[in-house]
Design an enzyme around this catalytic site. Structure first.
Site, PDB file in Angstrom:
ATOM      1  N   GLU A 178    -113.078  20.979  -5.008  1.00 50.21           N
ATOM      2  CA  GLU A 178    -112.311  22.282  -4.702  1.00 50.21           C
ATOM      3  C   GLU A 178    -113.190  23.062  -4.093  1.00 50.21           C
ATOM      4  O   GLU A 178    -113.029  23.766  -2.934  1.00 50.21           O
ATOM      5  CB  GLU A 178    -111.930  22.962  -5.941  1.00 50.21           C
ATOM      6  CG  GLU A 178    -111.460  24.514  -5.704  1.00 50.21           C
ATOM      7  CD  GLU A 178    -110.631  24.936  -7.122  1.00 50.21           C
ATOM      8  OE1 GLU A 178    -110.437  26.228  -6.844  1.00 50.21           O
ATOM      9  OE2 GLU A 178    -110.712  24.277  -8.152  1.00 50.21           O
TER      10      GLU A 178
ATOM     11  N   GLU B  28    -121.676  34.600 -10.292  1.00 50.59           N
ATOM     12  CA  GLU B  28    -122.778  34.402 -11.489  1.00 50.59           C
ATOM     13  C   GLU B  28    -122.500  33.038 -12.041  1.00 50.59           C
ATOM     14  O   GLU B  28    -123.612  32.446 -12.199  1.00 50.59           O
ATOM     15  CB  GLU B  28    -121.958  35.447 -12.312  1.00 50.59           C
ATOM     16  CG  GLU B  28    -122.161  36.954 -12.025  1.00 50.59           C
ATOM     17  CD  GLU B  28    -121.207  37.642 -11.100  1.00 50.59           C
ATOM     18  OE1 GLU B  28    -121.351  38.643 -10.542  1.00 50.59           O
ATOM     19  OE2 GLU B  28    -120.049  36.889 -11.042  1.00 50.59           O
TER      20      GLU B  28
END
Length: 235
Positions: A93, A220
């Site tokens: 992905e 993050e």
């Protein structure tokens, strides 16, 4: 039976099946004891609630599972080895979707050049420098895409996909921030505004770009993966 809830499941309201990571052994810690299952979306006990986004669309969804029964034949891979399945899926992905985004950003660069010309900003050296910087970064992203695609073809998606995903999603935001800066006061106009440039497409894609640093793992999360698995830094 499956019980649980997940927010932000893209296109769940348009899908027939979903790949779910579920805990099948509660006695082991963290990512161990997880299994991957294919679950039909129209299954008793499974509810999809679309979420309205700031673009006005509802591609993102919240999914609830209440005593959902899934046949054992829907298992993907081995029992309690679902983490490897999901990591492989995420590698594809983060790599292949960013390849699509790279094609899209090449189109954005072309549109950006037209916008700079229409706004008569092409003589500004700072504008020219920023356009050149963005063009260079899109090309760098494209070269990295080819490397990732080679890895995926050899069935070895790895940490490099996180580097590409982080770079590509934040590049998209920088590009759209700059496009709206070029528009100046016209950036406040939406698609139905008579004076909106490109029928407000820049405004729409600017809002959508906010999602790119969240989808497929936040920036993050990607930085943590890069730090720990690529650079070998401590937690």
């Amino acid at each position: 039976m499956l019980n649980g809830q997940k927010v932000w499941t893209t296109y769940a309201n348009q899908s027939n099946f979903g790949l779910f990571l579920v805990r099948t052994d509660p006695m082991v810690p963290n990512h161990k004891g997880l299994s991957a299952l294919i679950v039909p979306i129209p299954t008793p006990g499974l509810e999809v609630r679309p979420l309205r986004e700031m673009t006005g669309e509802n591609d993102f969804n919240e999914v609830f599972l209440d005593n959902v029964r899934v046949p054992g034949g829907n298992l993907v891979g081995e029992v309690n080895k679902g983490w490897q399945v999901i990591m492989t899926a995420l590698g594809h992905e983060r790599g292949t979707l960013v390849l699509v985004d790279r094609v899209r950003m090449r189109q954005h660069i072309t549109r950006l050049l037209h916008l700079v010309h229409r706004r008569e900003r092409g003589a500004d050296p700072l504008v020219r420098q920023q356009v050149a910087q963005l063009y260079t970064e899109v090309e760098i992203m494209g070269l990295h895409c080819f490397k990732i695609m080679g890895d995926i073809e050899q069935h070895r998606p790895g940490t490099d996909a996180s580097v590409l995903k982080l770079f590509g999603s934040e590049l998209a935001q920088r590009l759209h921030d700059f496009a709206l800066a070029v528009e100046g006061p016209y950036a406040q106009l939406w698609g139905d505004g008579a004076r909106a440039f490109d029928e407000g497409e820049w405004q729409y894609s600017w809002l959508l770009a906010r999602a790119l640093t969240i989808a497929s793992g936040t920036s993050e999360v990607q930085r943590n993966i890069i730090a720990q698995r690529l650079l070998g830094l401590p937690r």
